[in-house]
Write a protein that holds these residues in place. Sequence first.
Motif, mmCIF file in Angstrom:
data_model
loop_
_atom_site.group_PDB
_atom_site.id
_atom_site.type_symbol
_atom_site.label_atom_id
_atom_site.label_comp_id
_atom_site.label_asym_id
_atom_site.label_seq_id
_atom_site.Cartn_x
_atom_site.Cartn_y
_atom_site.Cartn_z
ATOM 1 N N VAL A 76 4.266 3.751 -12.559
ATOM 2 C CA VAL A 76 5.376 3.256 -11.731
ATOM 3 C C VAL A 76 4.855 2.805 -10.366
ATOM 4 N N SER A 77 3.891 3.543 -9.829
ATOM 5 C CA SER A 77 3.310 3.195 -8.532
ATOM 6 C C SER A 77 2.685 1.803 -8.567
ATOM 7 N N PHE A 78 1.879 1.527 -9.599
ATOM 8 C CA PHE A 78 1.270 0.210 -9.749
ATOM 9 C C PHE A 78 2.342 -0.864 -9.940
ATOM 10 N N ILE A 98 0.797 -1.222 0.000
ATOM 11 C CA ILE A 98 0.000 0.000 0.000
ATOM 12 C C ILE A 98 0.834 1.278 0.000
ATOM 13 N N PRO A 99 1.974 1.354 0.745
ATOM 14 C CA PRO A 99 2.743 2.613 0.731
ATOM 15 C C PRO A 99 3.262 3.036 -0.634
ATOM 16 N N PHE A 100 3.234 2.149 -1.630
ATOM 17 C CA PHE A 100 3.661 2.539 -2.968
ATOM 18 C C PHE A 100 2.553 3.231 -3.759
ATOM 19 N N SER A 101 1.357 3.282 -3.218
ATOM 20 C CA SER A 101 0.289 4.025 -3.885
ATOM 21 C C SER A 101 0.610 5.515 -3.853
ATOM 22 N N LEU A 102 0.435 6.164 -4.984
ATOM 23 C CA LEU A 102 0.754 7.590 -5.095
ATOM 24 C C LEU A 102 -0.358 8.393 -4.409
#
Length: 602
Positions: free
Chosen positions: A400-402, A363-367
């Motif tokens: 990139v986030s996904f 989850i922390p990679f979600s923009l």
Amino acid sequence: MSTAAAVQVALLGLPNTGKSTLYNRLTGGHAHVANWPGLTVELLRGSLPADVDGRPYDLVDLPGIHDLRGSSEDEAIVRRFLSATRPDLAVVVLNASHADTQLRLALELQATGLPLILALNMGDEAQRFGVRIDHQRLAADLGLPVLVISARQGKGLEMLLERIHGFAQLQPGPPRLLPEAELEAQRARLVASCIEGHDHPNPDTQRDRLDRLLLHPLLGVLCFFVVMLAIFQLIYAVGGPIQERLLTLFDGLEANLLQPALQSLALPDFFSRLLSEGLWMGATTVISFMPIIFLFYMMIGLIEDSGYLARSAFLMDGVMHWLGLDGRSFVLQIMGFGCNVPAIMGTRVIRDRPQRWLAMLMIPFSLCQARLTVFVFMAGAFFPRPWWAAGTVIFGFYVVSFAAAVLTALLFKQVFPSEGGFVLELPPYRAPSLGTVFSRAWREMVTFFFTTRRFIILGVIAIWLLNNLPPEVDHLSGQSLAGQIGWAVQPLLGPIGMNPELTISLIFGFIAKEILLGAMAVIYATRESGLASVVVGAIRPLQALSFMMFTLLYTPCLSTVAVQLRESRSGRFVALSLLWSFSLAWVMSFLLYQGGVRLGFS
């Protein structure tokens, strides 16, 4: 008034049986989070009305479970609670429409020797579906009270409370081991003698029409994204202005109350600034999240109680299965694009601990919206032309986030292997209980504040001290501890295009990505309104892209780290999350920056 010890009543049941609504009805919505001996989790406890003798009763809300013998975290919690803190009475809540399958849990609990009361909730829905239960015969066959209630409509609750007050009259059997074959045979006998219409329920044409649309492989996915977009828009259309008003209020309180009070105390300038820029900033940083968290849980509660959340999880389950997750993780990943903090808190709906940790790692990679603010600024400053360039850059970072989330799942699904299947019973569509949804959202908001405030405020103070020590050094000179750290890590961050000023900004960004631009304005000694021209003159576009890449992927904000620690209860897991996100951010920024230099874009 009676001074007798409170009677401990446990509330048990399967998910989607209306247990939370019943809990709020019985306790009046007043509850507090309590730690229990022998457990590593917090459970809700509320007070029930006292009996005629004035004896108090406490109702403990246990997690919803499907099976007392299962391997999920929630089932382990219930088993530990029943053995470590054995209650005086257990109220077992079943969905009357599905009593034929859910009776299994009641039989398992009865075999423990606990005094039980069986509450068949949603009796009105069962009647509508043509399911008929002879609850008096069921009570006689089981040897325990069986009541048909409707928690949402408040029907049958007075009788339930009377039965709870008369718990001393119950005579449970001794604990015994119930073999699987005997358990299933007993359940089948009860269904055959006491329940009719469960195998041929009345058709629900409205539900069938909605399911054909919402569970359609193509149209269902489209509807899901429309619903998610509507939730985002509503949360930030309502929560954004409230958040801005709060910040304006805090600024006014600081200028009109805090600063005059500090001046009247005649504190040294260092301690005065520590209180105003450290403690005050930490407290307001936490409080500024409150409207977003409250609205997030309101929205989640509404779509969960309506029956749509279970369907969206079912719809996306096939997509997420190859990543070692289920459909609920995808819903939360999308929610993370609003704010990582409530999305991680939302992982509580995932019963399997390894799968939940894997979701918390992704989850922390979600923009999130805070990062988006930085990206809009940087893209607008460095890529203003042609008109589509800035939007394309931002869209690229969403991709990139996904990709980072997918890569994380693929790499770590063997580290956190799922230990259980995804058991999901699609509930009927129903109007949400606004009172229950509101009280749940309020409780989550308050719990977030009281469990993260210390961690965040201490972190803010620590970073403020780094930027303002030694006291005699100008914090803009680069001689402060933060400045020295910035110079010290240049061998690490220099290869990805970070100069000392950008490095110090990233340190501030660890507090909250919302203050990253403000930190840059302080470091570059300018106002935020003039920051764009200053930054454009100080760094190159390739450095800006590398800075955006690093900001997207590196260590999440302090609030996210705090809630990761609270939800996982594992310092090692949080350390792994921080190390992985920082490493991935460095590698991706290195490839971007050094690749751009090699291609002549420097």
